[in-house]
Write an enzyme that holds these catalytic residues in place. Structure first.
Site, PDB file in Angstrom:
ATOM      1  N   HIS A 144     -31.015 134.192  29.434  1.00 26.88           N
ATOM      2  CA  HIS A 144     -31.510 132.987  30.098  1.00 26.88           C
ATOM      3  C   HIS A 144     -30.470 131.864  30.045  1.00 26.88           C
ATOM      4  CE1 HIS A 144     -32.667 131.669  25.980  1.00 26.88           C
ATOM      5  NE2 HIS A 144     -32.541 130.462  26.482  1.00 26.88           N
ATOM      6  N   TYR A 222     -37.901 122.390  19.316  1.00 23.23           N
ATOM      7  CA  TYR A 222     -39.002 123.339  19.502  1.00 23.23           C
ATOM      8  C   TYR A 222     -39.723 123.673  18.203  1.00 23.23           C
ATOM      9  CZ  TYR A 222     -36.364 127.793  18.493  1.00 23.23           C
ATOM     10  OH  TYR A 222     -35.659 128.836  17.936  1.00 23.23           O
ATOM     11  N   TYR A 286     -45.178 133.233  17.262  1.00 25.51           N
ATOM     12  CA  TYR A 286     -44.393 133.930  18.283  1.00 25.51           C
ATOM     13  C   TYR A 286     -44.669 135.430  18.315  1.00 25.51           C
ATOM     14  CZ  TYR A 286     -41.602 129.628  17.834  1.00 25.51           C
ATOM     15  OH  TYR A 286     -41.186 128.323  17.766  1.00 25.51           O
TER      16      TYR A 286
END
Length: 468
Positions: A144, A222, A286
């Protein structure tokens, strides 16, 4: 007393139009006109429709935040960190470092654009989905971050307002390459004179994406944002960290001196807490067992719909990439089809998610029970060990670590004492409670076939206790 950084910047750029943004984590922050121009583009606005935690929202109702606000928060922290370092070196350490206003703007832009390339459901796209789709090129290894750089270039090409703002602020081709290098965490040769030496400004590549230590503003944001929205306590204070680092010349692997970010030695235990938060988020959020359950159904649906919607191929077409977001979930469901084709199968899988008709979780086992080197045979080997048919189960390997695999995450971090002399980390002297092993792996087993749940549960329970 250190002045308020944003007010200081506003005074320096009083002729420009700055805008305020109220963030759920950082409060009210001020955005430079270049950042505003980037935000007001279709390429950046798409991040409003990409969940930060992917399918985590299906498990944690509060985790509804998106890549949009995370990117703005990261940009803010990048600017705060570099501006704080500039102030400390000039007014506190009396050891000025060549940190220009253009450096600060470039690091802000890099922080803002570092996640442009994320696809639907964030890491599900470039992780479980991309690795299983037929278009995945194992040699190319698309990431990404690579997509972020490509979409950054495309955004500039497509938006005149962005081009004008970049030009007005002296952001040319050299600076664009610098910004992309910061996003990728790669080095670009930028030297400055420091104490009579010409040294690499390596610290610029340790703020957005720090490949050496993993300690960067992306994680600071984050970790704070994800814990806030998932309802988990965050005990790491990045503002304290900003005030306890300095830039010093240190030797790299090639024995050459370069300017690196060094943390005060007293910050070492605090940094272990940062990595412990990472472990906690992976273990509890996660890679939550239900998150992985929903992921499996969604990945299978996206694989079935890949050819029809061009999901994986969108990474090679920036126009399509701009429109590829979490909305793919409902785009698949909205497609009318009378044939019993792949799309219909994909829709059935998505409806199972909507109805919470998930696979049954049957337990988890230590990876070493199956094999230290699982390869692609993890499913077959797990089924064989349990004595069940592999068509009745699916498995997910879950790995939890402090960010650097089996290695100590602070191995590459540079530390200094209060006088600016380099010191070595003293993990053995910090606490006997700190880990000596930094990674563990588990294999989770889920039942796919109705009626086989009890048998598979019993098989997992009957494994020796010291192996589960």
């Amino acid at each position: 007393m250190k002045p308020k950084l944003n007010e200081q910047l506003l005074q320096e750029h009083s002729t420009m139009t700055w805008k305020s943004f109220h963030d759920s984590v950082h409060g009210t922050i001020m955005l430079h006109p270049v950042l505003v121009a980037i935000i007001d583009t279709p390429q950046f606005q798409r991040l409003r429709d990409i969940k930060q935690l992917g399918v985590g929202y299906w498990v944690f109702p509060g985790a509804c935040h998106n890549r949009f606000e995370h990117s703005i928060g990261t940009s803010y922290l990048c600017g705060e960190m570099l501006t704080t370092l500039k102030y400390l070196h000039q007014h506190v350490y009396k050891d000025p470092i060549d940190i220009t206003d253009k450096d600060i703007l470039c690091v802000k832009i890099a922080g803002l654009c570092h996640d442009l390339g994320h696809g639907p459901f964030s890491h599900l796209f470039d992780g479980p989905f991309f690795k299983r789709c037929k278009n995945f090129d194992k040699e190319e290894k698309w990431t990404h971050e690579q997509g972020s750089c490509e979409l950054f270039d495309y955004m500039i090409k497509q938006n005149e307002g962005v081009r004008e703002n970049l030009l007005e602020n002296g952001i040319g081709e050299h600076e664009k390459k610098l910004i992309k290098a910061m996003i990728l965490g790669e080095n670009k040769e930028i030297k400055t004179n420091y104490r009579g030496q010409s040294l690499q400004k390596q610290f610029l590549f340790e703020i957005v994406s720090n490949k050496a230590t993993g300690i960067d503003c992306d994680k600071f944001d984050y970790f704070a944002r994800d814990t806030h929205h998932a309802g988990i306590r965050n005990s790491f204070d990045f503002n304290r960290y900003f005030k306890n680092v300095r830039i010093l010349p240190v030797k790299n692997d090639e024995e050459k001196m370069e300017l690196r970010i060094c943390a005060r030695d007293k910050e070492e235990s605090n940094l272990y807490e940062l990595f412990h938060i990472r472990w906690t988020l992976h273990r509890q959020v996660y890679q939550h067992k239900t998150v992985q359950n929903v992921e499996e159904l969604l990945v299978r649906a996206m694989l079935l719909a890949d050819e029809k919607f061009g999901i994986s191929s969108s990474v090679k077409d920036m126009e399509k990439c701009t429109l590829m977001t979490d909305s793919i979930f409902y785009r698949i469901l909205c497609l009318n089809t009378d044939d019993k084709d792949d799309i219909q199968k994909a829709q059935e899988l998505l409806r199972r998610i909507q109805k919470r008709d998930l696979y049954d979780f049957c337990g988890e086992i230590n990876q070493n029970i199956v094999n230290d080197n699982l390869g692609e045979d993890v499913l077959s080997k797990t089924a064989e060990k349990l004595g069940v048919d592999k068509k009745d189960i699916f498995v997910r390997k879950s790995t939890f670590n402090f960010g650097k695999g089996i290695e100590n995450p602070l191995k590459e971090m540079k530390f200094c004492d209060k006088y600016g002399a380099e010191t070595k980390p003293q993990v053995s002297n910090l606490s006997s409670l700190l880990p000596r092993s930094f990674e563990e792996s588990r294999i989770r087993i889920y039942c796919k076939t109705k009626g086989q749940e009890k048998k598979i549960n019993e098989a997992v329970k009957n494994l020796p206790m010291d192996q589960t």
